[in-house]
Design a protein around this motif. Structure first.
Motif: not given
Length: 502
Positions: A256-259, A261, A263-268, A433
């Motif tokens: 689960k991404p922190p938000s 956003e 970059d949060d989704i793509r980082a995961e 995203s």
């Protein structure tokens, strides 16, 4: 309305090509009608010496018009569109394009309104460097934002992809780049974050304690249809698996991404890809379809891949592949991710299938099949859970059935936007995203490049499979090796509930 302030000009580079005529122009027309401001403008650019009226004529057969209002919207869209012809490798041509964009911006800029540029690159890889360099040199928005949408292929392997990424990085910020993978715009792909992370019921079972295997399937019931010359240098792995299927895998396997956003989704997603080792040849089955000689000679099924006149007769390019990937982290250790993709198969569909472990303490004399949770990406988007139940009646008989959420029925009357429509709207809004970041791309190529190099070098002969079949039997054997069970006793049928039952 778009989050980006100011007016926007959309520039379609490669405006006369098949993709532009069949997908991008019609999509832009729908966006203009339903979402974009009246001041939005559109410019086509290509080498062909055409007029905007000739472009309009070429697009018309691909625009789905049902009403007089649709026809009016189509005419209105092309009234706000223009076309410039020019070379891709010639600075003077892009200076001419820049002057045309400035003339279209004049009314807005005279009022102090910024004008943004969106460039969509529907061009072949051979001219990509020249086009992007000339855009940067001549055609950046003077006072607004400039965004560049990049179509696949994003390279041919890890090395060429890195060269492309480094070239783009010298010209644009990552925030300006939108690498489009249209599978990320499909309704079920968009829904995966909600279904996974908005429902507590899935959390405790979404791991190797409950799940035996994950299978991602992409099937086409058609062959190359005379486009083998385009497909042959790539093959099914580059065409579908390394991009579309890997993106779906990330949506299944990511934390689960922190938000929400971008970059949060793509980082995961990148974290997942980093935990996957390169695919090994022993975990792969390659196939190439041959004609079904029981079919009429004038049917597509009668023709094999090598019968396509645009395909070299000695081609060993796979039109089918099954590959097993392993995500080496605490959640997924020991769970095979089986990716199956092919042309000339028995049906058209794309789906994600989570197969659960056998129920413990069997009291039903081995009559129970494994539970499965299935996400149907296309066609007929649906989520259904396959489970065992007792057939009504006096006898104690078991049958596989489903709990079914067919989206087209549950949300009857709602518009299901085309993937390109959703993604291009995101570009207008500045939402990245659902687009591929450079490090995502790098990791995806890292996983498949050693396999692709071996296939290209060794020229492994693919296994023959008959057009219209499920694919090579060797693929089923590979799945059985990883204990993915297919009974063949169950067929999903979309529900057809009456309004009173709904």
């Amino acid at each position: 309305m778009p989050a980006t302030e100011g007016d926007t000009i959309f520039i379609l580079v490669g405006a006369s090509g098949d993709l532009s005529k069949k997908k991008i122009w019609p999509t832009l027309c729908n966006l203009k009608r339903d979402f974009l401001s009246k001041s939005s403008k559109f410019v086509g650019y290509a080498r062909s010496k055409l007029t905007i009226e000739e472009i309009k004529t070429g697009v018309k057969p691909h625009f789905k018009s049902k009403t007089a209002d649709d026809e009016a919207a189509f005419d209105d869209f092309f009234a706000s569109s223009s076309y410039i012809s020019g070379r891709y490798d010639e600075v003077s041509s892009f200076i001419k394009l820049s002057e045309h964009l400035a003339s279209l911006s004049l009314e807005s800029t005279s009022k102090g309104v910024n004008v943004n540029y969106i460039f969509y690159l529907a061009v072949p890889p051979s001219v990509f460097d020249a086009v992007t360099s000339n855009i940067k040199l001549c055609c950046m928005a003077p006072k607004g934002v400039t965004r560049v949408v990049v179509e696949k292929p994003f390279g041919h392997d890890l090395e060429s992809s890195e060269v492309l990424s480094k070239h783009l990085a010298t010209l644009f910020w990552e925030q300006q780049l939108y690498r489009i993978d249209h599978y990320l715009g499909k309704e079920m792909s968009q829904n995966m974050l909600v279904l996974r992370f908005g429902n507590q019921m899935f959390g405790p079972i979404w791991n190797n304690q409950s799940i035996k295997a994950v299978k991602l399937t992409f099937k086409e019931a058609i062959g190359t249809k005379g486009r083998g010359g385009y497909f042959d240098p790539s093959g099914i792995i580059r065409d579908v698996m390394q991009n579309h299927m890997v993106q779906l895998l990330c949506l299944v396997a990511m934390e689960k991404p922190p938000s929400l956003e971008a970059d949060d989704i793509r980082a995961e997603k990148v974290k997942v890809l980093k935990r996957i080792q390169p695919v090994k040849m022993e975990d792969v089955v390659l196939g190439q379809y041959v004609g079904d000689k029981s079919k009429p000679e004038d049917s597509e099924a009668y023709q094999g891949y090598l019968d396509d006149p645009t395909v070299p007769k000695s081609s060993t390019t796979p039109t089918f592949a099954t590959a097993v990937l392993h995500v080496n982290n605490d959640r997924w250790e020991g769970v095979p991710f089986i990716i199956k993709a092919g042309k000339g198969l028995n049906e058209r569909k794309a789906e994600i299938r989570l197969q659960f472990k056998d129920a413990q303490g069997d009291i039903f004399s081995q009559k129970c099949q494994r539970n499965e949770l299935v996400f149907r990406v296309q066609p007929n988007e649906a989520v259904y859970a396959k489970l065992m139940t007792k057939i009504p009646g006096m006898e104690f008989k078991l049958e596989e059935t489903e709990l079914d959420l067919t989206l087209t029925e549950r949300f009857h009357g709602h518009k299901f936007p085309d993937a390109y429509e959703r993604l291009l709207w995101d570009v207008y809004c500045g939402n990245q995203s659902s687009f591929v970041r450079s490090d995502e791309l790098r990791e995806a190529w890292r996983i498949f490049t050693p396999l692709l190099n071996e296939i290209d070098t060794a020229k492994h002969k693919p296994v023959d499979y008959i057009f219209g079949s499920r694919g090579p039997l060797e693929s089923d054997e590979l799945e059985r090796k990883y204990d993915m069970k297919f009974s063949g006793t169950y067929t999903y049928k979309p529900s057809q509930l009456s309004k009173s039952q709904l």
